[in-house]
Every structure is written in structure tokens, then in C-alpha cells.
Design an enzyme around this catalytic site. Structure first.
Site, PDB file in Angstrom:
ATOM      1  CE  LYS A   1      -0.989  19.176  -9.287  1.00 51.72           C
ATOM      2  NZ  LYS A   1       0.386  18.910  -8.997  1.00 51.72           N
TER       3      LYS A   1
ATOM      4  CB  CYS B   1       8.594  19.124  -7.176  1.00 49.60           C
ATOM      5  SG  CYS B   1       7.837  18.748  -5.568  1.00 49.60           S
TER       6      CYS B   1
ATOM      7  CE  LYS C   1       1.145  19.483  -5.810  1.00 51.08           C
ATOM      8  NZ  LYS C   1       2.514  19.241  -6.238  1.00 51.08           N
TER       9      LYS C   1
ATOM     10  CE1 TYR D   1       0.042  14.875 -17.654  1.00 53.66           C
ATOM     11  CE2 TYR D   1      -2.057  15.209 -16.518  1.00 53.66           C
ATOM     12  CZ  TYR D   1      -0.673  15.124 -16.483  1.00 53.66           C
ATOM     13  OH  TYR D   1      -0.010  15.290 -15.303  1.00 53.66           O
TER      14      TYR D   1
ATOM     15  NE  ARG E   1       0.845  11.895  -5.296  1.00 63.13           N
ATOM     16  CZ  ARG E   1       0.199  12.197  -4.191  1.00 63.13           C
ATOM     17  NH1 ARG E   1      -0.229  11.231  -3.402  1.00 63.13           N
ATOM     18  NH2 ARG E   1       0.001  13.446  -3.864  1.00 63.13           N
TER      19      ARG E   1
ATOM     20  CB  SER F   1      -2.847  12.219 -13.649  1.00 61.79           C
ATOM     21  OG  SER F   1      -2.820  12.218 -12.230  1.00 61.79           O
TER      22      SER F   1
ATOM     23  CB  CYS G   1       7.846  14.273  -4.889  1.00 55.39           C
ATOM     24  SG  CYS G   1       7.090  15.003  -6.344  1.00 55.39           S
TER      25      CYS G   1
ATOM     26  NE  ARG H   1       3.987  13.979  -2.207  1.00 53.47           N
ATOM     27  CZ  ARG H   1       4.114  13.327  -3.335  1.00 53.47           C
ATOM     28  NH1 ARG H   1       3.238  13.482  -4.277  1.00 53.47           N
ATOM     29  NH2 ARG H   1       5.139  12.542  -3.538  1.00 53.47           N
TER      30      ARG H   1
ATOM     31  CB  CYS I   1       7.417  17.764  -2.181  1.00 51.88           C
ATOM     32  SG  CYS I   1       6.068  16.867  -2.966  1.00 51.88           S
TER      33      CYS I   1
HETATM   34  C1  PBG Z   1       4.734  17.046  -7.825  1.00 54.44           C
HETATM   35  C2  PBG Z   1       3.496  17.102  -8.663  1.00 54.44           C
HETATM   36  C3  PBG Z   1       2.350  16.281  -8.624  1.00 54.44           C
HETATM   37  C4  PBG Z   1       1.551  16.634  -9.711  1.00 54.44           C
HETATM   38  C5  PBG Z   1       2.201  17.680 -10.354  1.00 54.44           C
HETATM   39  N1  PBG Z   1       3.388  17.956  -9.679  1.00 54.44           N
HETATM   40  C6  PBG Z   1       2.020  15.144  -7.762  1.00 54.44           C
HETATM   41  C7  PBG Z   1       1.812  15.286  -6.339  1.00 54.44           C
HETATM   42  O1  PBG Z   1       1.823  16.377  -5.761  1.00 54.44           O
HETATM   43  O2  PBG Z   1       1.641  14.231  -5.753  1.00 54.44           O
HETATM   44  C8  PBG Z   1       0.253  15.998 -10.111  1.00 54.44           C
HETATM   45  C9  PBG Z   1      -0.129  16.166 -11.519  1.00 54.44           C
HETATM   46  C10 PBG Z   1      -1.194  15.254 -12.002  1.00 54.44           C
HETATM   47  O3  PBG Z   1      -1.830  14.489 -11.233  1.00 54.44           O
HETATM   48  O4  PBG Z   1      -1.445  15.272 -13.212  1.00 54.44           O
HETATM   49  N2  PBG Z   1       4.733  17.683  -6.629  1.00 54.44           N
END
Ligand code: PBG
Length: 296
Positions: A227, A98, A174, A284, A184, A253, A100, A196, A108
Site C-alpha cells: 500500500k 488501527c 505500508k 473505492y 485522512r 484514496s 489513528c 507518520r 496510530c
Molecule cells: C490508517 C489507514 C490509512 C489508510 C488506510 N488505513 C491512512 C494513513 O495511514 O494515514 C489510507 C487509505 C487510503 O488513502 O485510501 N492507518
């Protein structure tokens, strides 16, 4: 009986450049940013507890408008992949693909203006990142930019450069989610303007998410992902029923933050994700959960 196994778990890691760095992440207690040397040590431990799959995220030293560092052959992730594959046997290395974390604006994509995306430049950059990761030895690349055509572009570039065996894990469903907040902060990747919702999926539209999974499979994804996981068990369940591909789910997260400090609660959630239909779970908790699983 539905039983979660260590083999189902994938442990995410954040990688920084340099040496001897293991830094706390304020928003994610218990999660660290590692330099490659420290990461090797950590992954040896991970292997000892029986987890053999990792997902790597790179943290930029220098951000710019075109995410130049993201495909540097000497980038933090590229070096870490090389070291892990050369120093530890039997670890499956997946890399996040990615922009970002590498763009100054935190989106991204490569932008022409605040409103307009440079599609071609973005797809080219994503393909370049994937090739650089494959060259370092990654087993699987995971495009997470939610760009239409990204899997196709990456497959084509990998094949052209001689990486036919490198697999693709699509972050196909996603969703735009408030569950990504702590991540983030970890990656310093929050968008500097806007959000986003223009490209990540709307949680009110499950059918669109399922269609996107179908599309990325057609484009060549070997594995697909839903996700976040916990609030999207219905999507996991439907995707598993509808598509004949291995399915991953990302226990993100914000889910980690909600359940951390309570192993029974975290395990119950991980089991729910498995029960819904996920073959693999990115979490995690992977390292800790391997220990908890021994006891039940
Ligand atoms: C990047 C990405 C993100 C996450 C994984 N890859 C963040 C987003 O899209 O803002 C989030 C993972 C997490 O919250 O544990 N594009």
C-alpha cells in the site's frame, strides 16, 4: 491473458454510529460515511453487482489519548460487522485495526509523550480491537498501525479468546505516502503534530518493505498487503515472487482521486495492479468496476 475479475475486488467502507446516515465526504466524491442500517442496504447492492468482500473503517464519536472507543463492543464498526454478518449471507468482512481515527492526536499509537510511543499499551490496544471485531463476526482483521510485533500480538489474543479461525491481513508494506491525503479527511485522522514517516515505510527503501512482509508472515499473517498500489507496482511484483501468501494491494484514496471520472483510466490502473501480482485489490472503485468489467 491477465484478466481482472469481480472476485479480486474488495470495497472499503467508512462506518459511523447512529441511524439513517449516509454522508458525503468532501475530499472523496462518490464515497460516503454510512451508519450500519444504510450500510446494509449498500452492501446488498454491492452483492448484486458481484462484489462479496468489504473492508470496514470506523469513525470515532469520541476521541481520546488512549483510543478507548476503538475496542468498544458497541462501537460503530463492531455493530456494523455484527449486522452485516447476520443480515447478509456470503460477505467476507475484513476490518481495519488501527488507532489513528480514535486518538485525539491522530497517530496510530498510544504515546507516552510527543516523542515516545507506549509500545506495550499500543500492542494491547490493537489486540483488543482485533478481538472485539472477531467477536462481532469479522472474518479477517487487518492491522495497519505499522507496529513491530502487531501481527504476533493479535494472533495470540485471537487464539486465546477462541477466535482461531479469524484470519489476519497484514498491511505489511505500508509506505509513508502523500497518496493518503483524501482518506485522512474522510476519517478525520490526520496527525495533529508531526507525521507518520517515523513508522510508515520509506519509499526509497524497497528492501525494508519486503523484509517487513517476511516478518509479518512469520508472525502469522495469512495474507499480506502492499500500500499504496499504483506507484508501488515493483513492490507488488517482487512480493508476489518472493512470498507464498495471498497478496493484496490497496488502490488508495489519492489514486482514486487521480483516476476518478475516467473509467477507462481507472480500469487500466486496476489491471496494472493485478498484472503486477496482486491477488486482491482494495479499491473505492470496486462497486463501479464490477459494472465496467461486465462490458469488456
Ligand atoms: C490508517 C489507514 C490509512 C489508510 C488506510 N488505513 C491512512 C494513513 O495511514 O494515514 C489510507 C487509505 C487510503 O488513502 O485510501 N492507518
Amino acid at each position: 491473458m491477465n484478466q481482472l475479475r469481480k472476485e479480486d475486488l474488495i470495497m472499503p467502507y467508512f462506518v459511523v454510529a447512529g441511524k439513517n446516515r449516509k454522508e458525503k465526504i468532501n475530499s472523496m466524491p462518490g464515497v460516503f460515511r454510512f451508519s450500519s442500517d444504510k450500510l446494509i442496504h449498500e452492501i446488498k447492492e454491492l452483492k448484486t453487482v458481484g462484489v462479496d468482500k468489504i473492508l470496514l473503517f470506523g469513525i470515532a464519536e469520541h476521541k481520546d489519548a488512549r483510543a478507548g472507543e476503538s475496542y468498544s463492543e458497541n462501537g460503530a464498526v463492531q455493530n456494523a460487522v455484527f449486522d452485516v454478518k447476520n443480515k447478509i449471507k456470503g460477505i467476507t468482512v475484513i476490518t481495519d485495526v488501527c488507532l489513528c481515527a480514535f486518538t485525539r492526536h491522530g497517530h496510530c499509537r498510544i504515546l507516552k509523550s510527543n516523542k515516545e510511543v507506549d509500545n506495550q499499551a499500543t500492542l494491547a490496544a490493537l489486540a483488543r480491537i482485533a478481538v472485539s471485531h472477531a467477536k462481532a463476526g469479522a472474518d479477517m482483521v487487518a492491522p495497519s498501525a505499522v507496529m513491530d510485533g502487531q501481527v504476533k500480538a493479535i494472533r495470540k489474543a485471537l487464539d486465546k479468546n477462541g477466535y482461531k479461525k479469524t484470519k489476519i491481513l497484514g498491511y505489511s508494506a505500508k509506505f509513508a505516502s502523500s497518496f493518503y491525503g483524501p482518506f485522512r479527511d474522510a476519517l478525520d485522522s490526520a496527525p495533529q503534530f508531526g507525521d507518520r514517516t517515523g513508522y510508515q515505510l520509506d519509499y526509497k527503501n524497497p528492501e525494508k518493505a519486503l523484509k517487513r512482509i517476511g516478518r509479518e508472515i512469520k508472525e502469522g499473517a495469512d495474507m499480506v498487503m502492499v500500500k499504496p498500489a499504483l506507484a508501488y507496482l515493483d513492490i507488488i511484483y517482487q512480493a508476489k515472487k518472493r512470498f507464498k501468501r495471498p497478496l493484496a494491494a490497496y488502490n488508495v484514496s489519492g489514486e482514486y482521486s487521480l483516476t476518478r471520472g475516467n473509467p477507462a483510466l481507472a480500469l487500466e490502473v486496476l489491471h496494472a495492479i493485478k498484472r503486477a501480482g496482486a491477488d486482491l485489490i482494495i479499491t473505492y472503485f470496486a462497486k463501479e468496476a464490477a459494472g465496467w468489467l461486465k462490458k469488456i
